[in-house]
Design a protein around this motif. Structure first.
Motif: not given
Length: 577
Positions: A517-527, A542-545, A568-577
């Protein structure tokens, strides 16, 4: 043409004209104020009228389902909006006309006052010059007469033989002095006259015309501003005419939306009882007396449709008067004595007195029940048993739908809490898992309570003749909100429930990968070391499911197809309208 040239001698007329113009502005302002008061009063009365006829919430909910009632409520709403537009007219008139013209009127008064004061000062200056001219003129006249008398006295003294030479010389000097003074007064008078004529020319050809022209310009501006106020009087109402037109169109639409057939169907839907029509009455033969075998079998049972229907006996005659008590049913006439033609009835043989009392009770009880039914309405119960069958089924179905929605909400919250607790247990830095235990316990209790209520209402619905599909759905819910598949061999309803479970199995078998449903970019690393989580590096796309449901986790899919949850706070989410 201007006032200074054409009306140079009409100072009083100009004064009165300008004063009359200011009074007209003031009169127009008062007129508009009274008009706004009328509009406000009209709007207030309209709102009171709407409030008077508006339906009370809860009281007329059933009636508002009819289109003619809904249309009337729409008309009231439109009239309320119409009243609001009348208030807008009053407010705009007050601001754009009354306030503006009142402020402008004060400015005009000050301007007019300054112009009149300027003319008054010029008039006073001219009058002072004229007074000085008159004074110098009178002095010249007086000194000239004195000089003439002195000259006559000198000439008389010169001709007098008895006068000495000194007297003659003195008289001549006095006459010469007076003549010199008279000449000076004459020159001063001439100077004052020249000065006054110059001032008078300045007054009538320059000062006063300028003042009158300023008053003319002021009056013309006043007239122009007043004309704009006249136009605003109509323009203010024209601005809201489109909205008023929409209100009137809404009233017309409300009339068009009234549907007589729909109202008839709504009445049927609301008040259909579901009762069967009463059957034919059986013939009761009273000519055989109480010794007949058929009467013996019916003495202990209620007779007639009134007693068969119980408290619903009024359904037989729906249009009869409720206040009229039904007449007691006829009972066979019996006697405690043994008839001559045969042995007594078995019931008489047991206890004749008790039989008579039973017959009396059968005639009195229906009357008392009917009287109570007139005095007291049925008490509302939780299972809606006081309602007719059809209405009861609808009430129960709506109640079950509400419970299902609340149950689904609690189950979603429980799943989110369990998921968060699992993440906390595997990564203690995210939070303390024990802090979620009270919420999980409370949610589980709520789920169990709602399941119990749902089962209770489903049983009542089955009792009322409703469909039992909802029971099969809810009876197979486990503690985690999942669906358990029962063993059809041990179930008496295997054939009925098999399509439902087959449908569920088909849904599970045909499950497809969710589209992103959208895309997101990792702002920080997550193990992503915990089960169900997905590892990522800073800058990964990453793709937001599935979006965050409030638990702080977002479900995503990596480029290689792996899925999992990330903070959720580790990524910047972009969901098209």
């Amino acid at each position: 043409m201007d006032w200074g040239t054409e009306l140079w001698d009409q100072c009083d007329t100009i004064d009165k004209h300008t004063q009359s113009g200011l009074e007209l502005v003031e009169k127009y302002v008062k007129f508009v104020k009274e008009r706004t008061e009328i509009e406000q009063q009209y709007a207030k009365q309209l709102r009171n009228l709407v409030k008077k006829y508006a339906s009370k919430r809860g009281k007329d909910d059933q009636e508002n389902r009819f289109t003619n009632h809904q249309s009337f409520q729409d008309i009231l709403n439109e009239m309320n909006d119409y009243a609001g537009q009348r208030e807008v007219i009053a407010e705009n008139m007050m601001i754009r006309i009354c306030c503006e013209l009142t402020k402008y009127l004060q400015e005009l008064k000050q301007e007019r006052k300054s112009y009149l004061l300027e003319a008054k000062r010029a008039q006073q200056s001219l009058e002072n010059g004229y007074k000085q001219l008159e004074s110098s003129k009178k002095r010249f006249e007086r000194e000239w007469r004195e000089a003439e008398r002195a000259a006559q006295y000198a000439e008389k003294t010169d001709q007098d033989l008895n006068a000495t030479k000194a007297d003659v010389e003195k008289a001549k000097q006095q006459a010469h002095l007076r003549t010199h003074i008279a000449e000076e007064c004459k020159n001063e008078y001439a100077s004052q006259l020249q000065k006054f004529n110059k001032e008078q020319n300045q007054f009538y050809y320059s000062s006063i015309p300028q003042v009158f022209n300023k008053l003319q310009d002021m009056d013309e501006r006043r007239v122009q501003r007043l004309a704009e106020g006249y136009a605003l009087f109509a323009d203010t109402e024209k601005r809201v005419l489109p909205i008023i037109g929409k209100c009137l169109e809404g009233i017309t639409k409300a009339g068009a939306n009234t549907d007589s057939k729909q109202d008839s169907l709504t009445l049927i839907e609301q008040h259909k009882s579901g009762f069967d029509r009463p059957g034919d009455l059986e013939f009761e033969d009273y000519s055989q007396g109480i010794n007949r075998t058929s009467s013996e079998s019916s003495l202990g049972t209620p007779k007639g449709p009134l007693e068969l229907l119980g408290k619903n006996r009024n359904k037989l005659w729906p249009f009869s008067k409720k206040s009229k008590l039904p007449s007691p049913p006829l009972t066979p006439v019996s006697s405690p004595y043994v008839p001559a033609n045969g042995p007594p009835s078995p019931k008489f043989a047991r206890d004749p007195l008790s039989y008579c009392l039973k017959e009396i009770n059968k005639t009195v009880k229906p009357r008392m029940a009917s009287f109570r039914s007139l005095k007291r309405a049925p008490t509302a119960t939780e299972d809606f048993a006081h309602l007719p069958p059809e209405q009861r089924r609808k009430k129960l179905q709506r109640k079950m739908d509400d419970i299902r929605k609340e149950l689904q909400k609690e189950q979603d919250q429980s799943e989110a809490l369990l998921k968060m607790k699992d993440v906390y247990e595997k990564n203690s830095q995210m939070g303390n898992p024990d802090s979620l235990s009270p919420q999980i316990t409370q949610t589980a209790q709520n789920v169990e309570r709602l399941r119990g209520e749902l089962a209770k209402y489903e049983s009542w619905l089955m009792e009322a003749g409703g469909r039992g599909e909802s029971v099969r759905y809810s009876s197979h819910l486990n503690n985690n909100g999942a669906i358990n598949r029962p063993n059809n061999a041990n179930s008496g309803e295997g054939d009925l429930s098999q399509p439902i479970y087959t449908e569920f199995e088909d849904d599970f078998d045909d499950e497809e990968v969710d589209a992103p449903i959208g895309q997101c970019m990792a702002l920080y690393s997550f193990p992503g070391s915990s089960e169900g989580t997905l590892s990522m590096q800073e800058g990964d796309m990453l793709s937001v499911v599935e979006e965050d449901k409030g638990d702080g986790w977002t479900r995503v899919r990596s480029t290689n197809g792996d899925e999992g949850y990330i903070p959720t706070s580790y990524v910047k989410i972009t969901i098209p309208q």
